[in-house]
Scaffold this motif. Structure first.
Motif, mmCIF file in Angstrom:
data_model
loop_
_atom_site.group_PDB
_atom_site.id
_atom_site.type_symbol
_atom_site.label_atom_id
_atom_site.label_comp_id
_atom_site.label_asym_id
_atom_site.label_seq_id
_atom_site.Cartn_x
_atom_site.Cartn_y
_atom_site.Cartn_z
ATOM 1 N N GLY A 18 69.472 45.748 94.578
ATOM 2 C CA GLY A 18 70.126 46.167 95.807
ATOM 3 C C GLY A 18 69.236 46.012 97.023
ATOM 4 N N ALA A 19 67.938 45.857 96.794
ATOM 5 C CA ALA A 19 67.023 45.708 97.917
ATOM 6 C C ALA A 19 67.094 44.280 98.432
ATOM 7 N N SER A 20 67.161 44.151 99.707
ATOM 8 C CA SER A 20 67.257 42.835 100.322
ATOM 9 C C SER A 20 65.883 42.209 100.416
ATOM 10 N N SER A 21 65.835 40.892 100.205
ATOM 11 C CA SER A 21 64.560 40.192 100.338
ATOM 12 C C SER A 21 64.305 39.811 101.795
ATOM 13 N N SER A 22 65.328 39.934 102.638
ATOM 14 C CA SER A 22 65.156 39.625 104.055
ATOM 15 C C SER A 22 64.526 40.812 104.770
ATOM 16 N N PRO A 23 63.951 40.573 105.949
ATOM 17 C CA PRO A 23 63.310 41.662 106.675
ATOM 18 C C PRO A 23 64.321 42.756 107.045
ATOM 19 N N GLN A 24 63.830 43.993 107.078
ATOM 20 C CA GLN A 24 64.683 45.125 107.425
ATOM 21 C C GLN A 24 65.081 45.050 108.893
ATOM 22 N N LYS A 25 66.346 45.368 109.166
ATOM 23 C CA LYS A 25 66.803 45.437 110.544
ATOM 24 C C LYS A 25 66.362 46.767 111.128
ATOM 25 N N LYS A 26 66.225 46.786 112.435
ATOM 26 C CA LYS A 26 65.870 48.013 113.128
ATOM 27 C C LYS A 26 67.123 48.901 113.195
ATOM 28 N N THR A 27 66.980 50.140 112.801
ATOM 29 C CA THR A 27 68.106 51.074 112.838
ATOM 30 C C THR A 27 68.171 51.739 114.206
ATOM 31 N N PRO A 28 69.361 52.131 114.642
ATOM 32 C CA PRO A 28 70.648 51.947 113.971
ATOM 33 C C PRO A 28 71.199 50.551 114.219
ATOM 34 N N TYR A 29 72.036 50.089 113.286
ATOM 35 C CA TYR A 29 72.744 48.825 113.460
ATOM 36 C C TYR A 29 74.115 48.930 112.798
ATOM 37 N N TRP A 30 75.012 48.037 113.206
ATOM 38 C CA TRP A 30 76.384 48.037 112.709
ATOM 39 C C TRP A 30 76.524 47.103 111.520
ATOM 40 N N ALA A 31 77.338 47.510 110.556
ATOM 41 C CA ALA A 31 77.615 46.717 109.365
ATOM 42 C C ALA A 31 79.021 47.093 108.890
ATOM 43 N N SER A 32 79.356 46.687 107.676
ATOM 44 C CA SER A 32 80.658 47.051 107.113
ATOM 45 C C SER A 32 80.545 47.138 105.597
ATOM 46 N N LEU A 33 81.519 47.799 104.983
ATOM 47 C CA LEU A 33 81.537 47.885 103.528
ATOM 48 C C LEU A 33 81.943 46.524 102.971
ATOM 49 N N SER A 34 81.107 45.977 102.103
ATOM 50 C CA SER A 34 81.386 44.660 101.538
ATOM 51 C C SER A 34 82.139 44.753 100.220
ATOM 52 N N ALA A 35 82.307 45.957 99.717
ATOM 53 C CA ALA A 35 82.990 46.161 98.441
ATOM 54 C C ALA A 35 84.295 46.921 98.657
ATOM 55 N N VAL A 61 80.612 50.618 109.460
ATOM 56 C CA VAL A 61 79.679 51.731 109.314
ATOM 57 C C VAL A 61 78.471 51.461 110.194
ATOM 58 N N GLN A 62 77.812 52.532 110.558
ATOM 59 C CA GLN A 62 76.570 52.403 111.308
ATOM 60 C C GLN A 62 75.432 52.787 110.381
ATOM 61 N N VAL A 63 74.503 51.867 110.167
ATOM 62 C CA VAL A 63 73.333 52.139 109.336
ATOM 63 C C VAL A 63 72.324 52.865 110.212
ATOM 64 N N ILE A 64 71.962 54.077 109.800
ATOM 65 C CA ILE A 64 71.076 54.899 110.621
ATOM 66 C C ILE A 64 69.690 55.097 110.014
ATOM 67 N N GLU A 65 69.545 54.717 108.733
ATOM 68 C CA GLU A 65 68.248 54.849 108.078
ATOM 69 C C GLU A 65 68.240 53.933 106.861
ATOM 70 N N THR A 66 67.067 53.453 106.478
ATOM 71 C CA THR A 66 66.957 52.624 105.285
ATOM 72 C C THR A 66 65.920 53.203 104.342
ATOM 73 N N TYR A 67 66.119 52.916 103.080
ATOM 74 C CA TYR A 67 65.215 53.290 102.005
ATOM 75 C C TYR A 67 65.322 52.142 101.009
ATOM 76 N N PRO A 68 64.288 51.758 100.305
ATOM 77 C CA PRO A 68 64.374 50.586 99.432
ATOM 78 C C PRO A 68 65.643 50.581 98.562
ATOM 79 N N GLY A 69 66.510 49.590 98.821
ATOM 80 C CA GLY A 69 67.737 49.426 98.054
ATOM 81 C C GLY A 69 68.880 50.321 98.495
#
Length: 159
Positions: A18-35, A61-69
């Motif tokens: 579930g962890a992305s190999s691409s660089p982490q985006k700066k929070t907050p950012y906008w996304a959507s449910l892919s499932a 959804v708005q991503v407000i924090e990240t944690y590995p995966g």
């Protein structure tokens, strides 16, 4: 012993899927449910209880924090919680909020209304500028005032 070691390596690799190999985006950012189905948990791990069960692919959804995966998100109702990172996609979507919104054939108040969308309607956001965003709802598109959308920032420019 090798079987156990191989099983542990496989579990570790699956856990990092579930962890992305691409660089982490700066929070907050906008996304959507892919499932089509997604669980929101109280913490960043499968051992945390499920608070909400979503069945709406494309929900912004708005991503407000990240944690590995894992991603801590805010939904359109303001509810926050953690989701597995691979349930969150980069597709920008917006949801009509409050009253009915006019979708126009050009980004201005005087343009012809081509569609009307009820609150809760979700579409793909492809362009935002000067207070207007292009919204595509299952092939029916138009420009809507950004103030009518949840899923974009005020004054955001998006190409």
């Amino acid at each position: 012993m090798r079987v156990i070691t191989a099983a542990l390596v496989a579990m570790l690799l699956a856990g990092s899927a579930g962890a992305s190999s691409s660089p982490q985006k700066k929070t907050p950012y906008w996304a959507s449910l892919s499932a089509g189905q997604a669980r929101m948990r109280s913490g960043p791990g499968r051992n945390y209880p499920v608070n909400w069960f979503y069945q709406r692919q494309g929900l912004p959804v708005q991503v407000i924090e990240t944690y590995p995966g894992w991603r801590k998100v805010r939904d359109p109702d303001g509810t926050t919680g953690w989701m597995i990172g691979n349930l969150i996609g980069d597709q920008r979507t917006g949801m009509i909020k409050d009253g009915t919104a006019d979708l126009r054939d050009a980004p201005n108040d005087g343009a012809k209304v081509v569609w009307r969308a009820e609150p809760g309607v979700i579409g793909k956001v492809s362009h935002c500028a000067d207070g207007w965003c292009r919204l595509d709802v299952q092939g029916r598109g138009g420009f809507v005032e950004e103030t009518k959308l949840w899923g974009v920032d005020e004054g955001e420019n998006l190409d």
